[in-house]
Design a protein around this motif. Structure first.
Motif, short mmCIF file in Angstrom:
data_model
loop_
_atom_site.label_atom_id
_atom_site.label_comp_id
_atom_site.label_asym_id
_atom_site.label_seq_id
_atom_site.Cartn_x
_atom_site.Cartn_y
_atom_site.Cartn_z
N PHE A 140 55.55 -2.76 54.40
CA PHE A 140 56.76 -3.01 53.94
C PHE A 140 57.79 -2.14 54.53
O PHE A 140 57.29 -0.72 54.53
N ILE A 141 58.60 -2.00 55.96
CA ILE A 141 58.87 -1.65 56.56
C ILE A 141 60.83 -1.76 56.06
O ILE A 141 60.94 -2.71 56.55
N ARG A 142 60.89 -0.98 55.21
CA ARG A 142 62.19 -1.27 54.62
C ARG A 142 63.24 -0.44 55.65
O ARG A 142 64.15 -0.05 55.05
N GLY A 143 63.65 0.20 57.21
CA GLY A 143 64.22 0.22 57.31
C GLY A 143 64.46 1.46 57.96
O GLY A 143 63.87 2.38 57.52
N ALA A 144 65.05 1.67 58.67
CA ALA A 144 65.18 3.61 59.59
C ALA A 144 64.03 3.82 59.58
O ALA A 144 63.86 4.98 59.74
N ALA A 145 63.06 2.83 60.11
CA ALA A 145 62.02 3.76 60.76
C ALA A 145 61.20 3.10 62.12
O ALA A 145 61.44 1.98 63.02
N ILE A 146 60.47 4.27 62.47
CA ILE A 146 60.11 3.97 64.15
C ILE A 146 58.89 4.21 64.46
O ILE A 146 58.01 5.23 63.95
N VAL A 147 58.05 3.49 64.97
CA VAL A 147 56.72 3.60 64.95
C VAL A 147 56.16 3.54 66.28
O VAL A 147 56.39 2.55 67.29
N GLY A 148 55.31 4.79 66.73
CA GLY A 148 55.37 5.08 67.72
C GLY A 148 54.00 4.70 68.77
O GLY A 148 53.64 3.49 68.10
N LYS A 149 53.93 4.81 69.92
CA LYS A 149 53.19 3.53 70.92
C LYS A 149 51.62 4.00 70.05
O LYS A 149 51.42 5.12 69.72
N GLY A 150 51.19 2.94 69.68
CA GLY A 150 49.93 2.73 69.50
C GLY A 150 49.75 3.05 68.03
O GLY A 150 48.13 3.46 67.68
N ALA A 151 50.10 3.23 67.26
CA ALA A 151 50.63 3.03 65.77
C ALA A 151 50.02 2.69 65.18
O ALA A 151 50.43 1.62 65.39
N THR A 152 49.45 2.74 63.92
CA THR A 152 49.00 1.28 62.59
C THR A 152 49.94 2.47 61.47
O THR A 152 49.98 3.16 60.87
N VAL A 153 49.89 0.69 61.12
CA VAL A 153 50.78 0.89 59.30
C VAL A 153 50.05 -0.03 59.50
O VAL A 153 50.01 -0.92 59.23
N GLY A 154 49.31 0.32 57.73
CA GLY A 154 48.15 -0.08 57.32
C GLY A 154 48.72 -1.41 56.54
O GLY A 154 49.68 -1.19 55.60
N ASN A 155 47.24 -1.67 55.84
CA ASN A 155 47.66 -2.85 54.60
C ASN A 155 48.45 -2.74 53.16
O ASN A 155 48.17 -1.17 52.87
N SER A 156 49.37 -2.96 53.13
CA SER A 156 50.12 -2.36 51.83
C SER A 156 51.35 -0.48 52.15
O SER A 156 51.48 -0.95 50.83
N THR A 157 51.18 -0.63 53.17
CA THR A 157 51.74 0.94 53.64
C THR A 157 53.63 0.35 53.06
O THR A 157 53.54 -0.14 53.73
N LEU B 94 57.42 2.28 54.57
CA LEU B 94 57.49 2.76 55.29
C LEU B 94 59.64 3.03 55.05
O LEU B 94 60.07 1.91 55.02
N LYS B 95 60.12 4.19 54.87
CA LYS B 95 61.69 4.85 54.61
C LYS B 95 62.00 5.73 55.44
O LYS B 95 61.02 6.09 54.61
N ASN B 96 63.46 5.42 56.36
CA ASN B 96 63.67 6.64 57.62
C ASN B 96 62.14 7.77 57.75
O ASN B 96 62.58 8.49 57.09
N CYS B 97 61.92 7.14 58.31
CA CYS B 97 60.42 7.95 58.83
C CYS B 97 60.19 8.07 60.23
O CYS B 97 60.87 6.66 61.09
N ILE B 98 59.82 8.49 61.01
CA ILE B 98 58.99 8.65 62.36
C ILE B 98 57.58 8.78 62.30
O ILE B 98 56.88 9.61 61.44
N LEU B 99 57.30 7.75 62.79
CA LEU B 99 55.60 7.89 63.51
C LEU B 99 55.24 8.48 64.68
O LEU B 99 55.52 7.66 65.86
N PHE B 100 54.35 9.02 64.69
CA PHE B 100 54.67 9.37 66.05
C PHE B 100 53.39 8.79 66.84
O PHE B 100 52.38 7.85 66.20
N ASP B 101 53.75 8.86 68.06
CA ASP B 101 52.29 7.74 68.88
C ASP B 101 51.04 7.86 68.09
O ASP B 101 50.47 9.09 68.15
#
Length: 116
Positions: free
Chosen positions: A85-102, A104-111
């Motif tokens: 569930f990505i609720r907006g204002a989110a950056i998911v980096g290269k090769g990053a993984t957002v897992g089952n039922s995770t 995210l909101k207003n965040c930056i996940l690095f590569d």
């Protein structure tokens, strides 16, 4: 700790935003506008614009049960798993993984980051 001491900024598409911040939390207020500005410049050869203000790299894997609201950028090789569930204002980096039922909101996940 200061931003440059804490992070290797070469590991994020958000480096231009983070470089302006002495401390990491200062970036929080600017994530949304940064995504909107950057998204408008992303190559249509590499990214699909799906929905309002959502850019997903063509080689990213997104589960059909994931919910993604903009503004959001999902970079190359990222994987968004079942019921994420990505609720907006989110950056998911290269090769990053957002897992089952995770969520995210207003965040930056690095590569290559993993949010289980």
């Amino acid at each position: 700790m200061k931003t440059r001491e804490l992070f290797d900024l070469s590991g994020s598409i958000a480096a231009p935003l983070l470089e302006k911040c002495e401390y990491p939390w200062e970036a929080l207020a600017g994530i949304k506008s940064f995504i909107l500005e950057l998204g408008a410049t992303l190559s249509a050869d590499e990214f699909d614009k799906v929905g309002e203000d959502v850019w997903i790299a063509k080689d990213a894997k997104v589960a059909p049960t994931a919910s993604i609201s903009g503004p959001c950028i999902i970079d190359a090789g990222a994987e968004i798993r079942h019921c994420a569930f990505i609720r907006g204002a989110a950056i998911v980096g290269k090769g990053a993984t957002v897992g089952n039922s995770t969520e995210l909101k207003n965040c930056i996940l690095f590569d290559k980051a993993q949010a289980p």
